[in-house]
Design an enzyme around this catalytic site. Structure first.
Site, PDB file in Angstrom:
ATOM      1  N   LYS A  41       0.814  -1.218   0.000  1.00 21.77           N
ATOM      2  CA  LYS A  41       0.000   0.000   0.000  1.00 21.77           C
ATOM      3  C   LYS A  41       0.845   1.263   0.000  1.00 21.77           C
ATOM      4  O   LYS A  41       2.046   1.243   0.249  1.00 21.77           O
ATOM      5  CB  LYS A  41      -0.971  -0.025   1.182  1.00 21.77           C
ATOM      6  CG  LYS A  41      -2.111  -1.026   0.977  1.00 21.77           C
ATOM      7  CD  LYS A  41      -3.168  -0.924   2.050  1.00 21.77           C
ATOM      8  CE  LYS A  41      -4.339  -1.848   1.737  1.00 21.77           C
ATOM      9  NZ  LYS A  41      -5.384  -1.820   2.788  1.00 21.77           N
ATOM     10  N   ARG A  90      -3.454  -9.846   5.288  1.00 22.71           N
ATOM     11  CA  ARG A  90      -3.969  -9.973   3.922  1.00 22.71           C
ATOM     12  C   ARG A  90      -2.880  -9.463   2.988  1.00 22.71           C
ATOM     13  O   ARG A  90      -2.542  -8.273   3.014  1.00 22.71           O
ATOM     14  CB  ARG A  90      -5.251  -9.155   3.771  1.00 22.71           C
ATOM     15  CG  ARG A  90      -5.890  -9.204   2.393  1.00 22.71           C
ATOM     16  CD  ARG A  90      -7.149  -8.340   2.363  1.00 22.71           C
ATOM     17  NE  ARG A  90      -7.778  -8.351   1.052  1.00 22.71           N
ATOM     18  CZ  ARG A  90      -7.467  -7.535   0.044  1.00 22.71           C
ATOM     19  NH1 ARG A  90      -6.492  -6.629   0.213  1.00 22.71           N
ATOM     20  NH2 ARG A  90      -8.103  -7.603  -1.114  1.00 22.71           N
TER      21      ARG A  90
END
Length: 270
Positions: free
Chosen positions: A214, A248
């Protein structure tokens, strides 16, 4: 917690949720797995590398993403979920915030709903999950960045999602929470969440952390999306040390190894 046919023991284990993006425009791997054969091959590889759950998504939720119709989302994910259920014995999560998509995905074989809006986007979502009996992961998200007390406000937002789940009749043992890295947070706020992961245990539910590749990592290290593995691994170790149930991630093998090493240190009996 039981997800599909698999039992998960969070007392000493952090498990891996592998990401399967069936989108042409995902921020990290858009277009790589959006054919049936490619998706199945990728899932087989993720399972061989140690993925415990596969999270199937048909709509990109990156910043500035373009929303798609329920029909387009379902066209992308339903054939893949059905094929994965036929071929593999692995719990499947569907990454959607739309109740219609969730309902059809569950009928196709999904064992969990991963809702980035924590039941707040679609009023029918909580009922769909409750009626189906599947598990859910409720992520922190909001429409603005107007926090009074950042961490307390995030906790309050998550409590609202929990209340929606409880009112709909979703059993306590079927709820996971996600603090929502990369959603409705500044760079500094995302870093603070990672530093304060343990605080979320006060909510009383198993926790999932999703940081893989991210922008928080890209900004901290000044690296493009395809060079963020090491940064992701650092956050995974933070998750293990904070006794999180799941991470995740995209890169299964490396994260599994990082988890095993962190757990070896954490649980040594000497």
């Amino acid at each position: 917690m039981k997800i599909g046919t698999k039992e998960f023991d969070f007392s000493k284990n952090t498990y891996v949720m592998g990401i399967l993006n069936l989108t042409p425009d995902s921020f990290s791997d858009g277009g790589r797995w959006n054919t049936l054969d490619a998706a199945c091959m990728h899932v087989q590889q993720m399972m061989e590398e140690g993925a415990d759950v596969i999270d199937v998504g048909g709509e990109s939720t990156r910043p500035g993403h373009e929303k798609i119709s329920d029909e387009e989302e379902m066209d992308r994910i339903l054939p893949v979920i059905e094929a994965l259920k036929r071929r593999f014995d692995v719990p499947l999560s569907v990454d959607t915030y739309k109740s219609r998509t969730a309902r059809e995905a569950i009928l196709a074989g999904a064992d969990m709903v991963n809702d980035i809006w924590g039941l707040k986007y679609d009023p029918a979502m909580a009922g769909v999950i409750a009626d189906s009996g599947v598990c859910c992961c409720l992520m922190h998200n909001r429409e603005n960045l107007q926090y009074q007390d950042f961490m307390q406000d995030v906790m309050t937002d998550l409590r609202q999602s929990i209340e929606l789940a409880q009112k709909a009749g979703i059993p306590e043992q079927k709820i996971l929470l996600d603090p929502g890295i990369g959603f409705a947070k500044t760079f500094e706020q995302n870093l603070k969440v990672v530093r304060c992961l343990e605080q979320f245990h006060a909510l009383g539910y198993p926790m999932l952390l999703g940081t893989s590749r991210k922008s928080m990592i890209g900004m901290a290290l000044e690296l493009p999306v395809d060079e963020r593995l090491e940064g992701t691994l650092v956050t995974t170790v933070f998750a293990v040390l904070a006794h999180y149930a799941f991470v995740r991630v995209h890169d299964i093998k490396e994260n599994v190894r990082a988890i095993r090493m962190a757990q070896a240190v954490l649980h040594t009996n000497i």
